[in-house]
Write a protein that holds these residues in place. Structure first.
Motif, PDB file in Angstrom:
ATOM      1  N   PRO A   1      -2.280  -3.656  -1.504  1.00  0.00           N
ATOM      2  CA  PRO A   1      -2.917  -2.448  -2.058  1.00  0.00           C
ATOM      3  C   PRO A   1      -4.401  -2.698  -2.362  1.00  0.00           C
ATOM      4  O   PRO A   1      -4.794  -3.805  -2.712  1.00  0.00           O
ATOM      5  CB  PRO A   1      -2.136  -2.209  -3.358  1.00  0.00           C
TER       6      PRO A   1
ATOM      7  N   THR B   1       6.772   0.412   8.667  1.00  0.00           N
ATOM      8  CA  THR B   1       5.702  -0.582   8.791  1.00  0.00           C
ATOM      9  C   THR B   1       6.236  -1.999   8.648  1.00  0.00           C
ATOM     10  O   THR B   1       5.926  -2.883   9.465  1.00  0.00           O
ATOM     11  CB  THR B   1       4.610  -0.341   7.727  1.00  0.00           C
TER      12      THR B   1
ATOM     13  N   ARG C   1       0.827  -1.215   0.000  1.00  0.00           N
ATOM     14  CA  ARG C   1       0.000   0.000   0.000  1.00  0.00           C
ATOM     15  C   ARG C   1       0.862   1.266   0.000  1.00  0.00           C
ATOM     16  O   ARG C   1       1.784   1.399   0.809  1.00  0.00           O
ATOM     17  CB  ARG C   1      -0.885   0.020   1.245  1.00  0.00           C
ATOM     18  N   SER C   2       0.545   2.177  -0.893  1.00  0.00           N
ATOM     19  CA  SER C   2       1.354   3.385  -1.039  1.00  0.00           C
ATOM     20  C   SER C   2       1.118   4.404   0.077  1.00  0.00           C
ATOM     21  O   SER C   2       1.915   5.334   0.250  1.00  0.00           O
ATOM     22  CB  SER C   2       1.062   4.045  -2.392  1.00  0.00           C
ATOM     23  N   ASP C   3       0.035   4.240   0.846  1.00  0.00           N
ATOM     24  CA  ASP C   3      -0.247   5.206   1.905  1.00  0.00           C
ATOM     25  C   ASP C   3       0.478   4.882   3.205  1.00  0.00           C
ATOM     26  O   ASP C   3       0.339   5.600   4.196  1.00  0.00           O
ATOM     27  CB  ASP C   3      -1.761   5.283   2.170  1.00  0.00           C
ATOM     28  N   LEU C   4       1.260   3.806   3.221  1.00  0.00           N
ATOM     29  CA  LEU C   4       1.985   3.407   4.430  1.00  0.00           C
ATOM     30  C   LEU C   4       3.396   3.974   4.427  1.00  0.00           C
ATOM     31  O   LEU C   4       3.978   4.225   3.368  1.00  0.00           O
ATOM     32  CB  LEU C   4       2.065   1.875   4.517  1.00  0.00           C
ATOM     33  N   GLU C   5       3.955   4.147   5.611  1.00  0.00           N
ATOM     34  CA  GLU C   5       5.387   4.402   5.730  1.00  0.00           C
ATOM     35  C   GLU C   5       6.059   3.024   5.643  1.00  0.00           C
ATOM     36  O   GLU C   5       6.182   2.304   6.630  1.00  0.00           O
ATOM     37  CB  GLU C   5       5.703   5.082   7.057  1.00  0.00           C
TER      38      GLU C   5
END
Length: 215
Positions: free
Chosen positions: A213, A166, A158-162
């Motif tokens: 994702p 993570t 997922r692109s919204d994670l650090e």
């Protein structure tokens, strides 16, 4: 091979075999009696060698403790290296690493490693050969960093994670939980409501779905 070279090779092979024998014996005894209560004489007796021979290889018990711990990390390093080189996405590589903990957690000397971590933490001074152990842990971390970089680049996470923070948190959590379950499994009278492998598989699927994702 000339006779002198053959003799030297046989001597080195014999020395390596003896070293492996000592480390295997030390691991067994440390697991049975604990690091603090184990004596060098206990290990020599288990390895069926003289105490003088043991001290030629390991002049101090502390050096033997670190050698056993370092040896136990080597299979993990090899598995991480193998997984990192697979032609897979980061998400698939993570699943392969989770499977490693599920399949092999009960084969590792968890009791010893937990005892070792406590022993090292309470040592008044840094253990003499601890850089050898730290070197293996750094190599594992470096290989895992390659897998993380793979995740940053391939879009399988997922692109919204650090991503770096993570993935580091998840693999550490999975490893710690695996270790805890393994310790419980080694207590004969402790009955689990849910099988160890089942719990780890559920946790793996939770983590993988969290990272996947949204399509």
């Amino acid at each position: 091979m000339d006779p002198k070279a053959r003799y030297e090779k046989e001597r080195l092979d014999s020395k390596q075999q003896r070293l492996s024998l000592i480390l295997e014996a030390a691991e067994r005894v440390f697991n049975q009696k604990g690091i603090e209560k184990t004596t060098m004489q206990d290990i020599a007796a288990d390895a069926n060698i003289g105490i003088a021979t043991l001290f030629r290889y390991f002049p101090k018990k502390e050096k033997l403790i670190v050698a056993v711990a370092t040896r136990l990390l080597e299979p993990m390093l090899h598995r991480f290296e193998y997984v990192a080189d697979l032609p897979l996405s980061c998400l698939d590589k993570l699943e392969a690493l989770f499977d490693f903990f599920i399949e092999d957690h009960y084969k590792l000397s968890t009791t010893f490693m937990v005892d070792f971590e406590s022993y090292a933490a309470h040592s008044p001074e840094p253990m003499e050969d601890i850089p050898d152990f730290n070197s293996i842990t750094r190599k594992i971390s470096q290989v895992y960093s390659r897998i993380i970089q793979n995740g940053i680049e391939d879009g399988s996470i997922r692109s919204d994670l650090e991503i770096r923070d993570t993935l580091t948190t998840l693999i550490n959590t999975f490893g710690i939980f695996s270790k805890k379950l393994s310790l419980q499994k080694n207590i004969p009278l402790l009955e689990a409501d849910l099988e160890t492998e089942r719990q780890l598989d559920i946790l793996k699927r939770v983590f993988i779905e969290y990272l996947r994702p949204v399509v």
